[in-house]
Design an enzyme around this catalytic site. Structure first.
Site, short mmCIF file in Angstrom:
data_model
loop_
_atom_site.label_atom_id
_atom_site.label_comp_id
_atom_site.label_asym_id
_atom_site.label_seq_id
_atom_site.Cartn_x
_atom_site.Cartn_y
_atom_site.Cartn_z
CB CYS A 55 -19.16 36.30 74.58
SG CYS A 55 -19.05 37.97 75.27
NE ARG A 91 -18.05 42.18 72.24
CZ ARG A 91 -18.63 41.14 72.81
NH1 ARG A 91 -17.98 40.01 72.94
NH2 ARG A 91 -19.88 41.21 73.26
C1 BEZ Z 1 -22.76 39.60 74.39
O1 BEZ Z 1 -23.78 39.33 73.77
O2 BEZ Z 1 -21.72 38.97 74.29
C2 BEZ Z 1 -22.80 40.77 75.33
C3 BEZ Z 1 -23.58 41.85 74.98
C4 BEZ Z 1 -23.63 42.93 75.85
C5 BEZ Z 1 -22.92 42.92 77.03
C6 BEZ Z 1 -22.11 41.84 77.33
C7 BEZ Z 1 -22.04 40.75 76.47
#
Ligand code: BEZ
Length: 235
Positions: free
Chosen positions: A55, A138
């Site tokens: 993110c 997402r």
């Molecule tokens: C992330 O790195 O943005 C992420 C990865 C797995 C679950 C939630 C967020």
């Protein structure tokens, strides 16, 4: 075994629907969505959680493209099920500490919605319980200036979005609207477009004979043309 999907009901807005409306608190104050942005395109997207690496890489990229989206008359609006103080602290950390692909000191100026009740995320089908019942996937909604949902893309938690594709979809939708055309597979801005079906046998024949200016056909049902450069440059 009971799958989560049997417990939660998931509603999913569809292409052609008017974007569901809501009032929300954001890092840029209160917004009334989508009314505050009437007349603009909106990229409304969710991310799973603040202070997570994928993110963070996406937010730096979104922020670095904000001016480019703005030139395309497009407002970015983000959402996660985190609270406002978490959003503010995360965006400050991004600005003060994180460098990604040579981008640093990046300020996120578009609104990021807090949705701790998940009410908005559920409304938009961003909670997909067999992926996660506590985090949004997402999602990206492309909403046109009349508040109609024109396209949507969903990615899982583990995969960051492709920003070239987000821009391509947006420019493709705008081009299709402006010129009344369709776009072929893998179309990129500047490439030839597909013209609508001929409105008469006469027109079809003219096209097939190369007599419809600029139009060339692969068969009677598949005709293409370049777009006028001057009009493209005015956009
Ligand atoms: C992330 O790195 O943005 C992420 C990865 C797995 C679950 C939630 C967020």
């Amino acid at each position: 075994m009971i799958m989560h999907s049997e417990v939660f009901s998931v509603s999913l807005p569809r292409i052609g629907d008017i974007a569901p409306s809501f009032k929300a608190e954001t890092t840029q104050g209160t917004i009334h969505f989508p009314d505050d942005y009437k007349g603009k395109w909106i990229l409304f997207f969710s991310h799973p959680a603040d202070f997570t690496p994928v993110c963070t890489s996406e937010f730096i990229t979104f922020a670095s493209l904000e001016d480019e989206f703005s030139k395309l008359n497009t407002q970015l609006v983000g959402l996660s099920v985190d609270g406002l103080y978490s959003h503010i602290a995360w965006l400050r950390t991004i600005k003060e500490k994180i460098e990604f692909r040579g981008l640093k000191d990046v300020e996120v100026r578009f609104p990021l919605i807090e949705d701790i009740t998940m009410e908005i995320a559920r409304k938009y089908g961003m909670i997909q319980p067999n992926e996660s019942s506590t985090k949004a996937v997402r999602a990206v909604f492309f909403i046109d200036p009349h508040s109609t949902i024109r396209a949507m893309i969903y990615y899982p938690l583990s995969l960051g979005r492709n920003f070239e594709e987000l821009k391509r979809v947006l420019i493709g939708l705008q081009t299709a609207d402006q010129f009344g055309v369709a776009l072929p597979a893998d179309w990129q801005p500047g490439e030839d477009v597909i013209v609508p079906p001929a409105n008469s046998c006469g027109q079809a024949e003219k096209r097939m004979n190369g007599q419809d200016e600029g139009v060339y056909c692969k068969d009677w049902f598949f005709c293409m043309k370049p777009l006028p450069l001057e009009e493209l440059e005015q956009r």
